[in-house]
Design a protein around this motif. Structure first.
Motif, PDB file in Angstrom:
ATOM      1  N   PRO A   9       6.813   9.890   0.761  1.00  0.00           N
ATOM      2  CA  PRO A   9       5.377   9.980   0.529  1.00  0.00           C
ATOM      3  C   PRO A   9       5.043   9.765  -0.938  1.00  0.00           C
ATOM      4  N   ILE A  10       3.997   9.026  -1.191  1.00  0.00           N
ATOM      5  CA  ILE A  10       3.593   8.760  -2.575  1.00  0.00           C
ATOM      6  C   ILE A  10       2.194   9.294  -2.829  1.00  0.00           C
ATOM      7  N   GLY A  11       1.838  10.316  -2.081  1.00  0.00           N
ATOM      8  CA  GLY A  11       0.508  10.909  -2.287  1.00  0.00           C
ATOM      9  C   GLY A  11      -0.259  10.864  -0.991  1.00  0.00           C
ATOM     10  N   TYR A  59      17.304  -6.231   7.091  1.00  0.00           N
ATOM     11  CA  TYR A  59      15.867  -5.955   7.069  1.00  0.00           C
ATOM     12  C   TYR A  59      15.634  -4.487   6.782  1.00  0.00           C
ATOM     13  N   GLU A  60      14.760  -4.223   5.806  1.00  0.00           N
ATOM     14  CA  GLU A  60      14.375  -2.847   5.516  1.00  0.00           C
ATOM     15  C   GLU A  60      13.070  -2.587   6.247  1.00  0.00           C
ATOM     16  N   TYR A  61      13.027  -1.425   6.844  1.00  0.00           N
ATOM     17  CA  TYR A  61      11.916  -1.197   7.764  1.00  0.00           C
ATOM     18  C   TYR A  61      11.584   0.292   7.775  1.00  0.00           C
ATOM     19  N   VAL A  62      10.352   0.633   7.479  1.00  0.00           N
ATOM     20  CA  VAL A  62       9.893   2.024   7.580  1.00  0.00           C
ATOM     21  C   VAL A  62       9.020   2.128   8.831  1.00  0.00           C
ATOM     22  N   VAL A  63       9.238   3.189   9.610  1.00  0.00           N
ATOM     23  CA  VAL A  63       8.384   3.403  10.781  1.00  0.00           C
ATOM     24  C   VAL A  63       7.377   4.505  10.449  1.00  0.00           C
ATOM     25  N   LEU A  66      16.640   1.303   8.976  1.00  0.00           N
ATOM     26  CA  LEU A  66      15.386   2.033   9.174  1.00  0.00           C
ATOM     27  C   LEU A  66      15.326   3.087   8.079  1.00  0.00           C
ATOM     28  N   ILE A  67      14.458   2.859   7.078  1.00  0.00           N
ATOM     29  CA  ILE A  67      14.449   3.785   5.946  1.00  0.00           C
ATOM     30  C   ILE A  67      13.350   4.817   6.072  1.00  0.00           C
ATOM     31  N   GLU A  68      13.692   5.986   5.572  1.00  0.00           N
ATOM     32  CA  GLU A  68      12.779   7.121   5.647  1.00  0.00           C
ATOM     33  C   GLU A  68      11.611   6.872   4.693  1.00  0.00           C
ATOM     34  N   TYR A  69      10.425   7.250   5.100  1.00  0.00           N
ATOM     35  CA  TYR A  69       9.267   7.085   4.211  1.00  0.00           C
ATOM     36  C   TYR A  69       9.260   8.176   3.151  1.00  0.00           C
ATOM     37  N   SER A  75      16.793  -7.358  -2.981  1.00  0.00           N
ATOM     38  CA  SER A  75      15.789  -7.036  -1.970  1.00  0.00           C
ATOM     39  C   SER A  75      14.458  -7.679  -2.341  1.00  0.00           C
ATOM     40  N   THR A  76      13.903  -8.396  -1.395  1.00  0.00           N
ATOM     41  CA  THR A  76      12.633  -9.081  -1.673  1.00  0.00           C
ATOM     42  C   THR A  76      11.551  -8.692  -0.687  1.00  0.00           C
ATOM     43  N   VAL A  77      10.326  -8.763  -1.172  1.00  0.00           N
ATOM     44  CA  VAL A  77       9.156  -8.525  -0.342  1.00  0.00           C
ATOM     45  C   VAL A  77       8.988  -9.665   0.670  1.00  0.00           C
ATOM     46  N   VAL A 100      21.981  -2.744  -6.278  1.00  0.00           N
ATOM     47  CA  VAL A 100      20.857  -3.222  -5.459  1.00  0.00           C
ATOM     48  C   VAL A 100      19.649  -3.482  -6.360  1.00  0.00           C
ATOM     49  N   PHE A 101      18.991  -4.592  -6.124  1.00  0.00           N
ATOM     50  CA  PHE A 101      17.745  -4.896  -6.840  1.00  0.00           C
ATOM     51  C   PHE A 101      16.597  -4.334  -6.010  1.00  0.00           C
ATOM     52  N   MET A 102      16.465  -3.009  -6.082  1.00  0.00           N
ATOM     53  CA  MET A 102      15.440  -2.328  -5.298  1.00  0.00           C
ATOM     54  C   MET A 102      14.643  -1.376  -6.170  1.00  0.00           C
ATOM     55  N   GLY A 103      14.719  -1.580  -7.472  1.00  0.00           N
ATOM     56  CA  GLY A 103      13.934  -0.745  -8.371  1.00  0.00           C
ATOM     57  C   GLY A 103      12.526  -1.303  -8.500  1.00  0.00           C
ATOM     58  N   MET A 104      11.971  -1.192  -9.708  1.00  0.00           N
ATOM     59  CA  MET A 104      10.602  -1.677  -9.892  1.00  0.00           C
ATOM     60  C   MET A 104      10.576  -3.203  -9.941  1.00  0.00           C
ATOM     61  N   GLY A 105       9.526  -3.762  -9.338  1.00  0.00           N
ATOM     62  CA  GLY A 105       9.304  -5.196  -9.471  1.00  0.00           C
ATOM     63  C   GLY A 105       9.824  -6.010  -8.299  1.00  0.00           C
ATOM     64  N   GLU A 106       9.436  -7.277  -8.290  1.00  0.00           N
ATOM     65  CA  GLU A 106       9.874  -8.203  -7.247  1.00  0.00           C
ATOM     66  C   GLU A 106      10.851  -9.199  -7.884  1.00  0.00           C
ATOM     67  N   PRO A 107      12.144  -9.073  -7.556  1.00  0.00           N
ATOM     68  CA  PRO A 107      13.140  -9.926  -8.225  1.00  0.00           C
ATOM     69  C   PRO A 107      12.903 -11.422  -8.062  1.00  0.00           C
ATOM     70  N   LEU A 108      12.350 -11.841  -6.916  1.00  0.00           N
ATOM     71  CA  LEU A 108      12.167 -13.290  -6.739  1.00  0.00           C
ATOM     72  C   LEU A 108      10.960 -13.822  -7.512  1.00  0.00           C
ATOM     73  N   ASP A 130       0.790  -1.240   0.000  1.00  0.00           N
ATOM     74  CA  ASP A 130       0.000   0.000   0.000  1.00  0.00           C
ATOM     75  C   ASP A 130       0.815   1.280   0.000  1.00  0.00           C
ATOM     76  N   PHE A 131       2.065   1.187   0.464  1.00  0.00           N
ATOM     77  CA  PHE A 131       2.887   2.383   0.619  1.00  0.00           C
ATOM     78  C   PHE A 131       3.803   2.626  -0.566  1.00  0.00           C
ATOM     79  N   CYS A 132       3.730   1.784  -1.594  1.00  0.00           N
ATOM     80  CA  CYS A 132       4.696   1.844  -2.698  1.00  0.00           C
ATOM     81  C   CYS A 132       4.022   2.268  -3.996  1.00  0.00           C
ATOM     82  N   ALA A 133       4.634   3.248  -4.677  1.00  0.00           N
ATOM     83  CA  ALA A 133       4.041   3.759  -5.911  1.00  0.00           C
ATOM     84  C   ALA A 133       4.106   2.730  -7.034  1.00  0.00           C
TER      85      ALA A 133
HETATM   86  N1  SAH Z   1      10.086  -5.795  -4.440  1.00  0.00           N
HETATM   87  C1  SAH Z   1      11.319  -5.610  -3.734  1.00  0.00           C
HETATM   88  C2  SAH Z   1      12.190  -4.472  -4.241  1.00  0.00           C
HETATM   89  C3  SAH Z   1      11.518  -3.133  -4.551  1.00  0.00           C
HETATM   90  S1  SAH Z   1      11.142  -1.997  -3.274  1.00  0.00           S
HETATM   91  C4  SAH Z   1      11.051  -5.448  -2.258  1.00  0.00           C
HETATM   92  O1  SAH Z   1       9.899  -5.395  -1.887  1.00  0.00           O
HETATM   93  O2  SAH Z   1      11.993  -5.451  -1.482  1.00  0.00           O
HETATM   94  C5  SAH Z   1      12.612  -1.416  -2.566  1.00  0.00           C
HETATM   95  C6  SAH Z   1      12.414  -0.993  -1.114  1.00  0.00           C
HETATM   96  O3  SAH Z   1      11.663   0.236  -0.998  1.00  0.00           O
HETATM   97  C7  SAH Z   1      11.622  -1.996  -0.310  1.00  0.00           C
HETATM   98  O4  SAH Z   1      12.235  -2.200   0.932  1.00  0.00           O
HETATM   99  C8  SAH Z   1      10.271  -1.313  -0.123  1.00  0.00           C
HETATM  100  O5  SAH Z   1       9.572  -1.819   0.969  1.00  0.00           O
HETATM  101  C9  SAH Z   1      10.688   0.121   0.014  1.00  0.00           C
HETATM  102  N2  SAH Z   1       9.623   1.093  -0.219  1.00  0.00           N
HETATM  103  C10 SAH Z   1       8.557   0.955  -1.017  1.00  0.00           C
HETATM  104  N3  SAH Z   1       7.802   2.078  -0.988  1.00  0.00           N
HETATM  105  C11 SAH Z   1       8.421   2.937  -0.157  1.00  0.00           C
HETATM  106  C12 SAH Z   1       8.155   4.272   0.248  1.00  0.00           C
HETATM  107  N4  SAH Z   1       7.092   4.933  -0.200  1.00  0.00           N
HETATM  108  N5  SAH Z   1       9.020   4.857   1.114  1.00  0.00           N
HETATM  109  C13 SAH Z   1      10.124   4.204   1.545  1.00  0.00           C
HETATM  110  N6  SAH Z   1      10.430   2.950   1.174  1.00  0.00           N
HETATM  111  C14 SAH Z   1       9.586   2.319   0.337  1.00  0.00           C
END
Ligand code: SAH
Length: 346
Positions: A297-299, A261-265, A292-295, A197-199, A160-168, A119-122
Motif C-alpha cells: 500500500p502506498i497510501g 510477468y509481474e502481476y498484482v491482484v 504474483l506479487i503482494e501489493y 523489469s519494464t513497464v 534486478v532493475f526494479m528500483g526507481m525509474g523505467e530502465p527502457l 497509479d499504484f506506484c509511489a
Molecule cells: N519501471 C519498471 C521497474 C520499476 S517497478 C517497471 O515498471 O517494471 C518494479 C515493480 O514493482 C513493477 O513490477 C511494478 O509494477 C511493481 N510495483 C509498483 N508499485 C507497486 C506496489 N505498490 N505494490 C507492489 N508492486 C508494485
C-alpha cells in the motif's frame, strides 16, 4: 583533445589512453587507471597507489570521480537494507539489498523519479528529474556488493532493475552499466543473474532483442485486458496488449529466453476469473512464468490486496494451463523498501 574537468568515468579506455599520450605519459598507465575506476571502484585518485604522486595530482587537477555516496541506510526487521544514495548533483535515488537463504539480490534504480504514472506506484508520483549515468547505476551495485559481504558475509548473487525509474527509457546508460557489471574489466557477474523489469515499451523490447542482450526480461503486466490495464497504467494507451505480445514474441524468437510477468491482484479490480483467463491467454503467446506479487500500500486509494482465494484461483488456472506461477511475499515493507514504495521518503 580530451575535455578535462569532467568525470573521468565518462571516458572509454581508448580515450584515457589518448589523454595519457597527450600529457606525455606512457599509455599503459591508462589501463591501470581504468582498472582502478571500474574493477576496483576507486572513489578518488589517491587510492591509485601504483601511479606516481605527480600523475595522481595531475589527474585530480584534470578530472573528477563522481562516485555516489550512501547518504542514509535503513535495515528492515526481515534483513532487507534500503540505501538512500546521493548523486553528484545532490539528487537522491534509492536502492535495496534483499537477502534470502539462497541469494542476495540488489534492486537498483535507473532514473531519478519516473516519467510514468502508474497509479499504484509511489515512485510514479514523483516527477522524472533525470536519467542516471551508467556509473551511477554501477555504483549502486558496488555499494550493495560491499554491504552483502559486510553484513551477510556472502557475495551478491543477483541484480534486478526494479528500483526507481523505467530502465527502457534510459536505454543506453542501463545497457552500458550492465556491460560494465558483466565485464571481466568490471564486476564480472553473469548476465543470467540480471533481470531488467519494464513497464512494457514494445519498441524498446524489440531493440533489446536486436541488440542481443544476455540478461533476463520481466514485464509489469498487472492485467491482460486493455481497458483494465489502461485504467491504472497510462503507458498502456500507447503500448497495448497486442503490441506487447508481438514484441515479446520477437524477443523470444531472437533470444529463446522465457519472460517473467509481474502481476498484482487487487480487490475488485482484477480478481475475478475473467481476468485470470485473460492472463492465461496472454501467457500462451510465449514461454513465460508469472510472479504474483503482494501489493504494498502506498497510501489511501482504490487499490487493496485481493483475498487469498483470488490468488489461489489465479495459481490454479495458470497451473492447469501449464504455466509456472509463484506468489511472492514482499520484503522490506516496514522501511518502505518494497516494490513500488521507493519515493525518497526519508
Ligand atoms: N519501471 C519498471 C521497474 C520499476 S517497478 C517497471 O515498471 O517494471 C518494479 C515493480 O514493482 C513493477 O513490477 C511494478 O509494477 C511493481 N510495483 C509498483 N508499485 C507497486 C506496489 N505498490 N505494490 C507492489 N508492486 C508494485
Amino acid at each position: 583533445m580530451i575535455s578535462v574537468g569532467s568525470d573521468i568515468r565518462q571516458l572509454s579506455l581508448e580515450e584515457i589512453q589518448e589523454y595519457f599520450t597527450e600529457i606525455g605519459e606512457r599509455p599503459f598507465r591508462a589501463k591501470q587507471v581504468y582498472e582502478w575506476l571500474w574493477k576496483k571502484s576507486a572513489k578518488d585518485f589517491d587510492q591509485m597507489t601504483n601511479l606516481s604522486l605527480s600523475t595522481r595530482e595531475r589527474l585530480k587537477k584534470d578530472f573528477t570521480i563522481n562516485h555516489i555516496a550512501v547518504d542514509h541506510m535503513q535495515r528492515s526487521n526481515d534483513g532487507t537494507i534500503k540505501n538512500a544514495v546521493k548523486l553528484y548533483d545532490g539528487k537522491v535515488v534509492e536502492s535495496v539489498l534483499i537477502p534470502t537463504e539462497k541469494r542476495i539480490t540488489a534492486c537498483v534504480s535507473s532514473q531519478v523519479g519516473c516519467s510514468l504514472d502508474c497509479d499504484f506506484c509511489a515512485t510514479g508520483q514523483l516527477k522524472r528529474m533525470r536519467n542516471l549515468n551508467a556509473d551511477e547505476i554501477y555504483d549502486q551495485v558496488v555499494a550493495i556488493r560491499e554491504q552483502s559481504e559486510q553484513y551477510f558475509g556472502r557475495p551478491l548473487t543477483n541484480i534486478v532493475f526494479m528500483g526507481m525509474g523505467e530502465p527502457l527509457l534510459n536505454y543506453q546508460n542501463v545497457l552500458e552499466a550492465i556491460d560494465k557489471i558483466t565485464s571481466p574489466d568490471g564486476l564480472n557477474m553473469s548476465p543470467k543473474r540480471i533481470t531488467l523489469s519494464t513497464v512494457g515499451v514494445a519498441k524498446m523490447i524489440k531493440k533489446l532483442a536486436d541488440d542481443g542482450v544476455k540478461f533476463n526480461l520481466a514485464l509489469s503486466l498487472h492485467s491482460a485486458i486493455d481497458e483494465v490495464r489502461s485504467s491504472f497504467m497510462s503507458i498502456n494507451n500507447t503500448n497495448q496488449i497486442e503490441d506487447l505480445k508481438e514484441a515479446l514474441r520477437y524477443w523470444y524468437d531472437m533470444t529463446g529466453r522465457k519472460v517473467t510477468y509481474e502481476y498484482v491482484v487487487w480487490k475488485g479490480i482484477n480478481d475475478s476469473p475473467e481476468h485470470a483467463k485473460a492472463l492465461v491467454k496472454f501467457c500462451q503467446a510465449v514461454p513465460s512464468k508469472v510472479n504474483l506479487i503482494e501489493y504494498n500500500p502506498i497510501g489511501e486509494g482504490r487499490f487493496m490486496q485481493a483475498d487469498p482465494e483470488a490468488l489461489d484461483m489465479y495459481v490454479s488456472m495458470l497451473e492447469k494451463a501449464g504455466i509456472t506461477a509463484k506468489v511472492r511475499r514482499s520484503r522490506g515493507k516496514d522501511i518502505d523498501a518494497a516494490c513500488g514504495q521507493l519515493a525518497n521518503k526519508s
